[in-house]
Design a protein around this motif. Sequence first.
Motif, PDB file in Angstrom:
ATOM      1  N   GLY A 148      24.312 -37.901 -50.703  1.00 49.51           N
ATOM      2  CA  GLY A 148      22.879 -37.714 -50.909  1.00 49.51           C
ATOM      3  C   GLY A 148      22.050 -38.300 -49.778  1.00 49.51           C
ATOM      4  O   GLY A 148      21.109 -37.669 -49.278  1.00 49.51           O
ATOM      5  N   GLN A 149      22.398 -39.514 -49.341  1.00 45.69           N
ATOM      6  CA  GLN A 149      21.665 -40.158 -48.247  1.00 45.69           C
ATOM      7  C   GLN A 149      21.856 -39.402 -46.932  1.00 45.69           C
ATOM      8  O   GLN A 149      20.894 -39.159 -46.202  1.00 45.69           O
ATOM      9  CB  GLN A 149      22.119 -41.607 -48.091  1.00 45.69           C
ATOM     10  CG  GLN A 149      21.670 -42.494 -49.228  1.00 45.69           C
ATOM     11  CD  GLN A 149      22.295 -43.881 -49.181  1.00 45.69           C
ATOM     12  OE1 GLN A 149      23.316 -44.103 -48.529  1.00 45.69           O
ATOM     13  NE2 GLN A 149      21.686 -44.817 -49.880  1.00 45.69           N
ATOM     14  N   ALA A 150      23.095 -39.031 -46.642  1.00 47.09           N
ATOM     15  CA  ALA A 150      23.360 -38.282 -45.415  1.00 47.09           C
ATOM     16  C   ALA A 150      22.671 -36.925 -45.461  1.00 47.09           C
ATOM     17  O   ALA A 150      22.117 -36.463 -44.454  1.00 47.09           O
ATOM     18  CB  ALA A 150      24.863 -38.107 -45.209  1.00 47.09           C
ATOM     19  N   GLY A 151      22.697 -36.294 -46.624  1.00 48.16           N
ATOM     20  CA  GLY A 151      22.033 -35.004 -46.774  1.00 48.16           C
ATOM     21  C   GLY A 151      20.537 -35.100 -46.554  1.00 48.16           C
ATOM     22  O   GLY A 151      19.934 -34.242 -45.900  1.00 48.16           O
ATOM     23  N   LEU A 152      19.934 -36.157 -47.083  1.00 44.15           N
ATOM     24  CA  LEU A 152      18.494 -36.350 -46.905  1.00 44.15           C
ATOM     25  C   LEU A 152      18.152 -36.557 -45.429  1.00 44.15           C
ATOM     26  O   LEU A 152      17.255 -35.901 -44.894  1.00 44.15           O
ATOM     27  CB  LEU A 152      18.010 -37.540 -47.740  1.00 44.15           C
ATOM     28  CG  LEU A 152      16.529 -37.903 -47.565  1.00 44.15           C
ATOM     29  CD1 LEU A 152      15.630 -36.742 -47.982  1.00 44.15           C
ATOM     30  CD2 LEU A 152      16.203 -39.157 -48.360  1.00 44.15           C
ATOM     31  N   TRP A 153      18.886 -37.441 -44.752  1.00 42.57           N
ATOM     32  CA  TRP A 153      18.625 -37.681 -43.335  1.00 42.57           C
ATOM     33  C   TRP A 153      18.898 -36.437 -42.498  1.00 42.57           C
ATOM     34  O   TRP A 153      18.134 -36.116 -41.583  1.00 42.57           O
ATOM     35  CB  TRP A 153      19.425 -38.877 -42.822  1.00 42.57           C
ATOM     36  CG  TRP A 153      18.782 -40.162 -43.233  1.00 42.57           C
ATOM     37  CD1 TRP A 153      19.230 -41.043 -44.176  1.00 42.57           C
ATOM     38  CD2 TRP A 153      17.544 -40.684 -42.756  1.00 42.57           C
ATOM     39  NE1 TRP A 153      18.345 -42.087 -44.308  1.00 42.57           N
ATOM     40  CE2 TRP A 153      17.299 -41.897 -43.439  1.00 42.57           C
ATOM     41  CE3 TRP A 153      16.617 -40.254 -41.816  1.00 42.57           C
ATOM     42  CZ2 TRP A 153      16.164 -42.670 -43.206  1.00 42.57           C
ATOM     43  CZ3 TRP A 153      15.483 -41.037 -41.589  1.00 42.57           C
ATOM     44  CH2 TRP A 153      15.271 -42.222 -42.274  1.00 42.57           C
ATOM     45  N   GLY A 154      19.977 -35.728 -42.818  1.00 45.63           N
ATOM     46  CA  GLY A 154      20.279 -34.494 -42.102  1.00 45.63           C
ATOM     47  C   GLY A 154      19.184 -33.459 -42.278  1.00 45.63           C
ATOM     48  O   GLY A 154      18.787 -32.782 -41.322  1.00 45.63           O
ATOM     49  N   THR A 155      18.683 -33.355 -43.498  1.00 45.63           N
ATOM     50  CA  THR A 155      17.615 -32.390 -43.778  1.00 45.63           C
ATOM     51  C   THR A 155      16.342 -32.763 -43.030  1.00 45.63           C
ATOM     52  O   THR A 155      15.677 -31.893 -42.455  1.00 45.63           O
ATOM     53  CB  THR A 155      17.359 -32.303 -45.293  1.00 45.63           C
ATOM     54  OG1 THR A 155      18.573 -31.893 -45.934  1.00 45.63           O
ATOM     55  CG2 THR A 155      16.261 -31.315 -45.620  1.00 45.63           C
TER      56      THR A 155
END
Length: 168
Positions: A148-155
Amino acid sequence: MNIIFIALRLIHILAGTFWVGAAVVTTAFLMPAARAMGPEGGKFIQFLLGKQRMSNYISLSAILTTLSGIALYWIKTGGLQSAWVFTSAGLILTIGAITGIAAAILGGTVTAPTAARMEALSKEMQSAGGPPKPVQLAQLQELQKRLGQAGLWGTILLVVTAVTMAIG
């Protein structure tokens, strides 16, 4: 404009659109829905990642976008000529290139391996039969949090990239 430049732009725009769209939909809708569903949400994510191979398509679009973008940047800058790079359009595209490459690196080093580990852990839990062990549930929750954290930063990086590409 030659055919190679046109082909690179088409690949870059189409693959990039898919990549950004998939990131936004996954981060804003799929992951929160899966978390809200509890154990059934884990099955849903496993289906998307495993049977539907969603992460494979996202990875492919990231690779195509990044490689075509690097080639386009090289062409557009005349081989990294500072006279063009330091123009206002050049700086905007450079920011977009940096954030896009950072998103690709984050995806390749954190997001994809974490998704693969989640998929493997989910299969392990299902094949064991019976309820999952507490240690497995704790691992799954930690992986979901990391994803979730990586996805948020990636987004965030990808949205910045898309905005700079649209402006540039």
